[in-house]
Design a protein around this motif. Structure first.
Motif, PDB file in Angstrom:
ATOM      1  N   UNK A 162      12.247 -11.610   2.010  1.00  0.00           N
ATOM      2  CA  UNK A 162      12.154 -11.161   0.800  1.00  0.00           C
ATOM      3  C   UNK A 162      10.944 -11.735  -0.006  1.00  0.00           C
ATOM      4  N   UNK A 163      10.957 -12.993  -0.035  1.00  0.00           N
ATOM      5  CA  UNK A 163       9.938 -13.613  -0.789  1.00  0.00           C
ATOM      6  C   UNK A 163       8.476 -13.091  -0.321  1.00  0.00           C
ATOM      7  N   UNK A 164       8.345 -12.945   1.023  1.00  0.00           N
ATOM      8  CA  UNK A 164       6.844 -12.728   1.644  1.00  0.00           C
ATOM      9  C   UNK A 164       6.591 -11.177   0.752  1.00  0.00           C
ATOM     10  N   UNK A 165       7.715 -10.220   1.124  1.00  0.00           N
ATOM     11  CA  UNK A 165       7.545  -9.000   0.395  1.00  0.00           C
ATOM     12  C   UNK A 165       7.058  -8.888  -1.133  1.00  0.00           C
ATOM     13  N   UNK A 166       8.075  -9.801  -1.748  1.00  0.00           N
ATOM     14  CA  UNK A 166       7.874 -10.005  -3.227  1.00  0.00           C
ATOM     15  C   UNK A 166       6.181 -10.549  -3.451  1.00  0.00           C
ATOM     16  N   UNK A 167       5.797 -11.387  -2.536  1.00  0.00           N
ATOM     17  CA  UNK A 167       4.646 -12.067  -2.824  1.00  0.00           C
ATOM     18  C   UNK A 167       3.394 -10.808  -2.805  1.00  0.00           C
ATOM     19  N   UNK A 168       3.541 -10.192  -1.971  1.00  0.00           N
ATOM     20  CA  UNK A 168       2.470  -9.186  -1.532  1.00  0.00           C
ATOM     21  C   UNK A 168       2.466  -8.045  -2.705  1.00  0.00           C
ATOM     22  N   UNK A 169       3.830  -7.742  -3.150  1.00  0.00           N
ATOM     23  CA  UNK A 169       3.841  -6.690  -4.028  1.00  0.00           C
ATOM     24  C   UNK A 169       3.307  -7.197  -5.358  1.00  0.00           C
ATOM     25  N   UNK A 170       3.698  -8.507  -5.516  1.00  0.00           N
ATOM     26  CA  UNK A 170       3.339  -9.300  -6.898  1.00  0.00           C
ATOM     27  C   UNK A 170       1.737  -9.303  -6.863  1.00  0.00           C
ATOM     28  N   UNK A 171       1.030  -9.445  -5.920  1.00  0.00           N
ATOM     29  CA  UNK A 171      -0.226  -9.565  -5.788  1.00  0.00           C
ATOM     30  C   UNK A 171      -1.012  -8.184  -6.041  1.00  0.00           C
ATOM     31  N   UNK A 172      -0.343  -7.018  -6.047  1.00  0.00           N
ATOM     32  CA  UNK A 172      -0.982  -5.659  -6.292  1.00  0.00           C
ATOM     33  C   UNK A 172      -0.604  -4.720  -5.206  1.00  0.00           C
ATOM     34  N   UNK A 173      -0.280  -5.006  -4.045  1.00  0.00           N
ATOM     35  CA  UNK A 173       0.005  -4.066  -2.910  1.00  0.00           C
ATOM     36  C   UNK A 173       1.089  -3.136  -3.308  1.00  0.00           C
ATOM     37  N   UNK A 174       1.139  -1.808  -2.757  1.00  0.00           N
ATOM     38  CA  UNK A 174       2.188  -0.979  -2.915  1.00  0.00           C
ATOM     39  C   UNK A 174       3.182  -1.100  -1.867  1.00  0.00           C
ATOM     40  N   UNK A 175       4.619  -0.950  -2.263  1.00  0.00           N
ATOM     41  CA  UNK A 175       5.661  -1.070  -1.345  1.00  0.00           C
ATOM     42  C   UNK A 175       5.323  -0.343  -0.051  1.00  0.00           C
ATOM     43  N   UNK A 176       4.910   0.891  -0.244  1.00  0.00           N
ATOM     44  CA  UNK A 176       4.641   1.817   0.886  1.00  0.00           C
ATOM     45  C   UNK A 176       3.718   1.232   2.027  1.00  0.00           C
TER      46      UNK A 176
END
Length: 201
Positions: A162-176
């Motif tokens: 979960x934290x890896x997903x959050x990290x990437x999305x917080x950096x600006x990537x879209x969930x999709x």
């Protein structure tokens, strides 16, 4: 299962209202800048009433994830094996964009996540939540030392994914755009768990 009565429904609504009011204020002003008195006034209740529902200020925030505390323990009984059930549940969460998997770019979810992980007092309370989740999972897996060791590894894997997903999305990537990698990482992680924990696979 008997549906909750009127009194219980009113009680649950009050929990929700108080938590929603508090989280809105925390997001606007910051956790440390909002007093319990201010929350009570905004919710139009007395401070003693608020404390009857939430003994600590942090509990107003953690209420939003309280139902996840026993989630892993509930899921393991869905079979065909504990790890298969947990893997299926996590992958379903990724598919649905469940915030607990970290794969959500909803602005409100991102703001709540920043509040939760950006406030030391909430981080400390969150670890207590994870410990209770781990203990419940260990009990569901059998309660012995092997079960406790397995529960610790499973909870850690879910948290890191979960934290890896959050990290990437917080950096600006879209969930999709993150989803395919998130699914592949989850498949790999649960495969490693299955290899190391054959009793639960």
């Amino acid at each position: 299962m008997t549906p909750p009565g009127l009194r219980e429904r009113k009680k649950q609504r009050m929990y929700q209202v108080l938590s929603d009011v508090a989280v809105r204020l925390f997001l606007e002003k910051g956790f440390d800048a909002v007093s319990v008195a201010e929350i009570a006034a905004a919710a139009e209740v007395s401070k003693p009433t608020l404390f009857r529902y939430f003994p600590a200020k942090e509990d107003l925030v953690l209420y939003r994830i309280a139902d996840h505390e026993g989630e892993a323990a509930r899921v393991v009984g869905e079979g065909p094996s504990p790890l298969a059930a947990l893997r299926r549940h996590f992958l379903r969460g990724l598919e649905q964009g469940d915030p607990v998997t970290g794969l959500s770019d909803d602005p409100e979810v991102l703001a709540f996540h920043q509040l939760l992980y950006g406030t030391p007092a909430l981080v400390a309370r969150l670890y207590a939540h994870l410990e209770r989740s781990e203990a419940a999972l260990a009990e569901a897996l059998g309660g012995d030392l092997d079960a406790r060791l397995a529960a610790g590894q499973i909870v850690a894997v879910r948290r890191v994914l979960a934290q890896e997903n959050w990290r990437r999305i917080a950096a600006g990537e879209r969930a999709a755009d993150v989803r395919a990698d998130a699914v592949a990482a989850a498949e790999r992680a649960f495969g490693l768990l299955a290899g190391g924990l054959p009793r639960f696979a």
